[in-house]
Design an enzyme around this catalytic site. Structure first.
Site, PDB file in Angstrom:
ATOM      1  CG  HIS A 191      35.001  33.495  37.038  1.00  0.00           C
ATOM      2  ND1 HIS A 191      35.950  34.503  37.029  1.00  0.00           N
ATOM      3  CD2 HIS A 191      33.794  34.109  36.952  1.00  0.00           C
ATOM      4  CE1 HIS A 191      35.340  35.675  36.945  1.00  0.00           C
ATOM      5  NE2 HIS A 191      34.026  35.453  36.888  1.00  0.00           N
ATOM      6  CB  CYS A 192      32.694  32.420  42.404  1.00  0.00           C
ATOM      7  SG  CYS A 192      31.139  32.501  43.323  1.00  0.00           S
ATOM      8  N   PRO A 193      30.814  34.003  39.802  1.00  0.00           N
ATOM      9  CG  PRO A 193      28.862  33.509  38.623  1.00  0.00           C
ATOM     10  CD  PRO A 193      30.132  32.896  39.103  1.00  0.00           C
ATOM     11  N   GLY A 196      32.150  37.857  42.168  1.00  0.00           N
ATOM     12  CA  GLY A 196      32.747  38.764  41.187  1.00  0.00           C
ATOM     13  C   GLY A 196      34.240  38.607  41.036  1.00  0.00           C
ATOM     14  CG  ASN A 197      38.324  38.029  42.133  1.00  0.00           C
ATOM     15  OD1 ASN A 197      38.892  37.774  41.069  1.00  0.00           O
ATOM     16  ND2 ASN A 197      38.930  38.639  43.134  1.00  0.00           N
TER      17      ASN A 197
END
Length: 356
Positions: A191-193, A196-197
């Site tokens: 999960h890559c902040p 944003g996804n």
């Protein structure tokens, strides 16, 4: 005398039926509720925009920070550096910078706004059927919770499939449940902040192209911002410090690029290694295919050479979305309403008439 009474009763009876059946409330079917799309009742923690066309994680603050940093840095470069560099060196510089900027922006939005490969949750009937199958497999000795794993063999390697108690499914190989989005994602990477996804099977190639192109763009701006400062110092013969004062935008670009280029280039190199060996970040962190787990432990998904692994990750067909987020929720079939008062009265009148 009896004939007159019976004729008057029939006239009253027919008038009651015609009056009752003409009202709009006595239709034989119930009114249908407006159809809802599936994204409106989606169980995961996601945000949807444009009638479900755009899908993102719930926490998008860091994504907007990424977008602002790219837009501001590139805006300063095209406004203050490119006009000078195009005159002093070559007009190809702003052209190359513009192409890189558009490619970075396009791949970022494609990564952030798409379905990463979310697996649909089991319906109540499917979950109940799975529990019945497990109960039969356990000998039918009452309810037992589903086992945590199943084992399948892929290219000679035993792979465990874990059961997700949230989605009520056995996750397919390489899938994992994201605790932030509350979804099981196919070929889950991480999960890559910053985008944003989640990054999974359906958007991994766009994520890789984003960080790779961002590396080139960062190095490009960093190099030519320094070139701008050096050319100013040489042309005006005012010294390096005065050149810094004359171009504060270039100084800001150099600072931003200097502190970000290391992590971006390092991340690009790490994912290049993952693609060349056909691994995911999740598998690499857990050491799923590490030789430390045993001599016979190997990666069953690797095609044996770097070129084939890269082609499989970046050039293969893009799988369709499995959640159909813009589809309509299938409502129950319309049921017959209970008998109306007019029909009831008509039956009562008929029964009274038969008694008479």
């Amino acid at each position: 005398m009896h004939l007159g009474v019976s004729e008057s009763m029939r006239e009253c009876e027919y008038s009651q039926i015609s009056t009752r059946s003409s009202t709009p409330m006595e239709t034989p079917y119930k009114k249908r509720t407006p159809k809802k799309r599936k994204w409106e009742a989606f169980p995961g923690r996601n945000k949807f925009y444009c009638d479900g066309r755009i899908m993102m994680a719930k926490q998008t603050g860091v994504f907007y920070l990424t977008l602002v940093l790219i837009l501001v840095t590139c805006g300063l470069f095209f406004t203050f550096d490119c006009p000078f560099l195009a005159l002093q060196l070559t007009p190809i510089i702003p052209v190359i910078g513009g192409v890189l900027f558009l490619f970075v922006l396009g791949t970022l939005l494609r990564t952030s706004f798409s379905d990463p490969g979310v697996l649909p949750r089991a319906t109540p009937d499917e979950a109940a059927d799975l529990e019945r199958q497990i109960d039969v497999a356990n000998g039918g000795t009452g309810y037992r919770p589903p086992p945590r794993t199943k084992e399948v063999v892929i290219n000679g390697q035993t792979v465990k499939l874990k059961y997700c108690f949230t989605c009520k499914i056995f996750r397919p190989p390489r899938a994992s449940h994201c605790s932030l989005c509350d979804n099981c994602v196919e070929r889950f990477d991480h999960h890559c902040p910053w985008v944003g996804n989640c990054v999974g099977r359906r958007n991994y190639r766009f994520f890789y192209m984003f960080i790779l192109s961002l590396s080139f763009l960062t190095i490009f701006i960093f190099a030519f911002a320094i070139t701008h400062i050096i050319l100013l110092a040489v042309s005006h013969r005012s010294g390096f410090l005065n050149a810094l004062k004359d171009s504060p935008a270039s100084v800001l670009e150099v600072v931003v690029c200097f502190f970000s280029v290391w992590s971006i280039v390092g991340l690009s190199g790490f994912h290049t290694y993952l693609i060349s060996s056909n691994q995911t970040t999740n598998e690499d962190i857990k050491g799923s295919w590490s030789s430390k787990r045993g001599k016979d432990n190997y990666n069953p998904y690797s095609h044996g050479n770097i070129f084939t692994n890269c082609c499989a990750a970046l050039c293969g067909p893009l799988p369709p979305s499995l959640i159909d987020r813009r589809g309509f929720i299938q409502s129950d079939a319309p049921q017959l309403a209970p008998p109306t008062n007019g029909i009831t009265m008509y039956g009562a009148t008929q029964s009274q008439q038969s008694h008479m």
